[in-house]
Design a protein around this motif. Structure first.
Motif, mmCIF file in Angstrom:
data_model
loop_
_atom_site.group_PDB
_atom_site.id
_atom_site.type_symbol
_atom_site.label_atom_id
_atom_site.label_comp_id
_atom_site.label_asym_id
_atom_site.label_seq_id
_atom_site.Cartn_x
_atom_site.Cartn_y
_atom_site.Cartn_z
ATOM 1 N N VAL A 46 42.279 15.536 -94.896
ATOM 2 C CA VAL A 46 43.499 14.814 -94.497
ATOM 3 C C VAL A 46 43.547 14.651 -92.980
ATOM 4 C CG1 VAL A 46 46.018 14.968 -94.379
ATOM 5 C CG2 VAL A 46 44.828 15.517 -96.515
ATOM 6 N N GLU A 47 43.249 15.733 -92.264
ATOM 7 C CA GLU A 47 43.291 15.656 -90.811
ATOM 8 C C GLU A 47 42.208 14.722 -90.277
ATOM 9 O OE1 GLU A 47 43.436 18.705 -86.969
ATOM 10 O OE2 GLU A 47 43.900 19.446 -88.996
ATOM 11 N N VAL A 48 41.025 14.763 -90.855
ATOM 12 C CA VAL A 48 39.942 13.881 -90.418
ATOM 13 C C VAL A 48 40.294 12.423 -90.689
ATOM 14 C CG1 VAL A 48 37.548 13.186 -90.880
ATOM 15 C CG2 VAL A 48 38.113 15.602 -90.587
ATOM 16 N N ALA A 49 40.987 12.150 -91.786
ATOM 17 C CA ALA A 49 41.387 10.779 -92.091
ATOM 18 C C ALA A 49 42.315 10.221 -91.009
ATOM 19 C CB ALA A 49 42.075 10.720 -93.460
ATOM 20 N N VAL A 50 43.278 11.033 -90.577
ATOM 21 C CA VAL A 50 44.171 10.591 -89.501
ATOM 22 C C VAL A 50 43.392 10.434 -88.197
ATOM 23 C CG1 VAL A 50 46.286 11.100 -88.224
ATOM 24 C CG2 VAL A 50 46.098 11.759 -90.621
ATOM 25 N N MET A 51 42.472 11.358 -87.949
ATOM 26 C CA MET A 51 41.612 11.244 -86.774
ATOM 27 C C MET A 51 40.814 9.943 -86.799
ATOM 28 S SD MET A 51 40.067 15.101 -86.441
ATOM 29 C CE MET A 51 40.934 16.413 -85.554
ATOM 30 N N ALA A 52 40.321 9.561 -87.982
ATOM 31 C CA ALA A 52 39.526 8.343 -88.102
ATOM 32 C C ALA A 52 40.357 7.105 -87.768
ATOM 33 C CB ALA A 52 38.958 8.239 -89.517
ATOM 34 N N VAL A 53 41.613 7.088 -88.189
ATOM 35 C CA VAL A 53 42.490 5.962 -87.820
ATOM 36 C C VAL A 53 42.634 5.887 -86.305
ATOM 37 C CG1 VAL A 53 44.839 5.055 -87.961
ATOM 38 C CG2 VAL A 53 43.762 6.023 -89.998
ATOM 39 N N ALA A 54 42.846 7.035 -85.667
ATOM 40 C CA ALA A 54 42.993 7.068 -84.207
ATOM 41 C C ALA A 54 41.712 6.613 -83.514
ATOM 42 C CB ALA A 54 43.370 8.475 -83.755
ATOM 43 N N LEU A 55 40.561 7.006 -84.036
ATOM 44 C CA LEU A 55 39.290 6.579 -83.445
ATOM 45 C C LEU A 55 39.091 5.079 -83.608
ATOM 46 C CD1 LEU A 55 36.866 9.452 -84.526
ATOM 47 C CD2 LEU A 55 37.614 8.913 -82.200
ATOM 48 N N GLY A 56 39.474 4.535 -84.755
ATOM 49 C CA GLY A 56 39.379 3.096 -84.948
ATOM 50 C C GLY A 56 40.261 2.341 -83.965
ATOM 51 N N LEU A 57 41.468 2.854 -83.744
ATOM 52 C CA LEU A 57 42.358 2.253 -82.743
ATOM 53 C C LEU A 57 41.745 2.348 -81.351
ATOM 54 C CD1 LEU A 57 45.746 3.675 -84.055
ATOM 55 C CD2 LEU A 57 45.180 1.242 -83.846
ATOM 56 N N ALA A 58 41.097 3.478 -81.055
ATOM 57 C CA ALA A 58 40.464 3.652 -79.747
ATOM 58 C C ALA A 58 39.327 2.663 -79.552
ATOM 59 C CB ALA A 58 39.944 5.085 -79.610
ATOM 60 N N ALA A 59 38.551 2.418 -80.606
ATOM 61 C CA ALA A 59 37.459 1.447 -80.509
ATOM 62 C C ALA A 59 38.003 0.048 -80.235
ATOM 63 C CB ALA A 59 36.639 1.457 -81.793
ATOM 64 N N GLY A 60 39.100 -0.289 -80.902
ATOM 65 C CA GLY A 60 39.712 -1.592 -80.646
ATOM 66 C C GLY A 60 40.324 -1.685 -79.268
ATOM 67 N N LEU A 61 40.949 -0.601 -78.818
ATOM 68 C CA LEU A 61 41.576 -0.575 -77.481
ATOM 69 C C LEU A 61 40.535 -0.764 -76.394
ATOM 70 C CD1 LEU A 61 44.260 -0.087 -75.944
ATOM 71 C CD2 LEU A 61 43.615 2.327 -75.840
ATOM 72 N N ALA A 62 39.370 -0.142 -76.552
ATOM 73 C CA ALA A 62 38.327 -0.234 -75.527
ATOM 74 C C ALA A 62 37.865 -1.663 -75.303
ATOM 75 C CB ALA A 62 37.139 0.646 -75.914
ATOM 76 N N ALA A 63 38.014 -2.522 -76.320
ATOM 77 C CA ALA A 63 37.572 -3.918 -76.201
ATOM 78 C C ALA A 63 38.740 -4.872 -76.033
ATOM 79 C CB ALA A 63 36.752 -4.292 -77.426
ATOM 80 N N THR A 64 39.920 -4.341 -75.685
ATOM 81 C CA THR A 64 41.106 -5.165 -75.473
ATOM 82 C C THR A 64 41.427 -5.256 -73.991
ATOM 83 O OG1 THR A 64 42.006 -4.523 -77.627
ATOM 84 C CG2 THR A 64 43.551 -5.406 -76.025
ATOM 85 N N ALA A 65 41.724 -6.438 -73.510
ATOM 86 C CA ALA A 65 42.001 -6.643 -72.091
ATOM 87 C C ALA A 65 43.394 -6.160 -71.731
ATOM 88 C CB ALA A 65 41.867 -8.122 -71.730
ATOM 89 N N PRO A 66 43.531 -5.262 -70.734
ATOM 90 C CA PRO A 66 44.869 -4.817 -70.305
ATOM 91 C C PRO A 66 45.651 -5.976 -69.697
ATOM 92 C CG PRO A 66 43.136 -3.346 -69.491
ATOM 93 C CD PRO A 66 42.463 -4.568 -70.013
ATOM 94 N N GLY A 67 46.954 -5.922 -69.839
ATOM 95 C CA GLY A 67 47.819 -6.897 -69.176
ATOM 96 C C GLY A 67 47.887 -8.229 -69.881
ATOM 97 N N VAL A 68 47.267 -8.337 -71.069
ATOM 98 C CA VAL A 68 47.283 -9.621 -71.779
ATOM 99 C C VAL A 68 47.997 -9.443 -73.115
ATOM 100 C CG1 VAL A 68 45.879 -11.458 -72.766
ATOM 101 C CG2 VAL A 68 45.098 -10.262 -70.729
#
Length: 314
Positions: A292-314
């Motif tokens: 259960v904890e790893v599943a929530v961690m995986a969602v957070a990691l997926g969000l982090a991967a998307g955030l890394a490729a998102t332009a700030p301020g847009v």
């Protein structure tokens, strides 16, 4: 004497669930980011992140009193290597405006000169794969900690090559954030796929919990600093950037996932860890809690991967 519980089916379900949650997290980031969001390469970049995070955890399992599977290390390294190469290939297609099937070898080769971070990550993935093959063939005797080191170098290189590097604090803050997240998530995932029996959890989980507390502190502090810097909150930008920009919306989603994760981890530290340490938690109970904890961690990691490729301020 009670018959040992077969946890292998549950382990397979937990692994599949983690993969699905990783994809879901990246998908949520794509939707929230909108036009500022990542391109098609985000999916393979997410796979690369997940594999490298798992390798960080597998490489440090001996600290926790467990022994990782060399075959699993080799499989994760192969996924990381393939995903790293595919990331550059898809980014090259997007940059040139061509179909991925029409990217020339010349364009692909030229792309590497401008992507040192991805080159480092691919080299690290290849090194881990060679290590695993050598260990299986009994030709390499270097410690498994080398796996964690290579994975840490590769994922940190990719993490600090993003938008945050335009700021003086960017590389240090983002690098520390990436490493703390990688170990916290990767080590628990590694325990979930490796540890068997009450005795295994009784040994490894308390050690993990002690280290995890410090990882969470580093993760939370660096996450706040990175968000403030990238959103310009320290330079006079209003808090409305958190919901008016794609980057801000993904930051909010990632923060919500982190808060939920810290709350869950706190409950587990208070209830699960003492039960496991005293051999009162069955192996399947420990695996379910970890899953259960790893599943929530995986969602957070997926969000982090998307955030890394998102332009700030847009």
């Amino acid at each position: 004497m009670a018959k040992p519980v077969d946890t292998d089916p549950l382990r397979r379900v937990a692994a599949l669930t983690a993969v699905v949650c990783l994809v879901v997290g990246a998908g949520v980031a794509v939707v929230l980011a909108g036009a500022a969001g990542p391109g098609a390469a985000v999916w393979v970049r997410t796979a690369a992140l997940g594999a490298s995070v798992l390798l960080v955890g597998l490489g440090t399992l001996e600290w926790l009193g467990a022994s990782p599977s060399v075959r699993l290390i080799g499989g994760a390294a192969a996924v990381w290597l393939a995903a790293g190469i595919a990331t550059v290939w898809l980014d090259t297609a997007e940059r040139t405006g061509a179909s991925p099937w029409r990217v020339t070898v010349g364009d692909f080769a030229d792309a590497w000169s401008g992507r040192p971070a991805d080159a480092i990550a691919v080299a690290c993935a290849g090194a881990v794969l060679v290590w695993a093959l050598g260990r299986l063939g009994e030709r390499i005797v270097s410690p498994v900690l080398a796996v964690a080191g290579a994975a840490a170098v590769g994922l940190t290189a990719v993490a600090i090559s993003g938008h945050a590097t335009v700021h003086a604090l960017g590389p240090v803050v983002v690098g520390a954030h990436a490493l703390a997240a990688a170990w916290w998530c990767g080590a628990l995932a590694a325990l979930a796929v490796t540890v068997r029996g009450r005795a295994g959890w009784a040994t490894a989980l308390p050690r993990y919990s002690d280290f995890a507390l410090w990882a969470v502190v580093v993760l939370a502090v660096t996450g706040v600093v990175a968000a403030v810097v990238n959103l310009g909150l320290g330079d006079g930008a209003g808090v409305s950037v958190l919901w008016d920009t794609g980057y801000g919306r993904v930051v909010l989603a990632k923060a919500a996932a982190l808060v939920a994760l810290i709350g869950l981890a706190a409950v587990h530290r208070r209830r699960w860890v003492p039960r496991a340490q005293s051999h009162r938690a069955r192996a399947d109970e420990s695996l379910r809690r970890a899953a259960v904890e790893v599943a929530v961690m995986a969602v957070a990691l997926g969000l982090a991967a998307g955030l890394a490729a998102t332009a700030p301020g847009v």
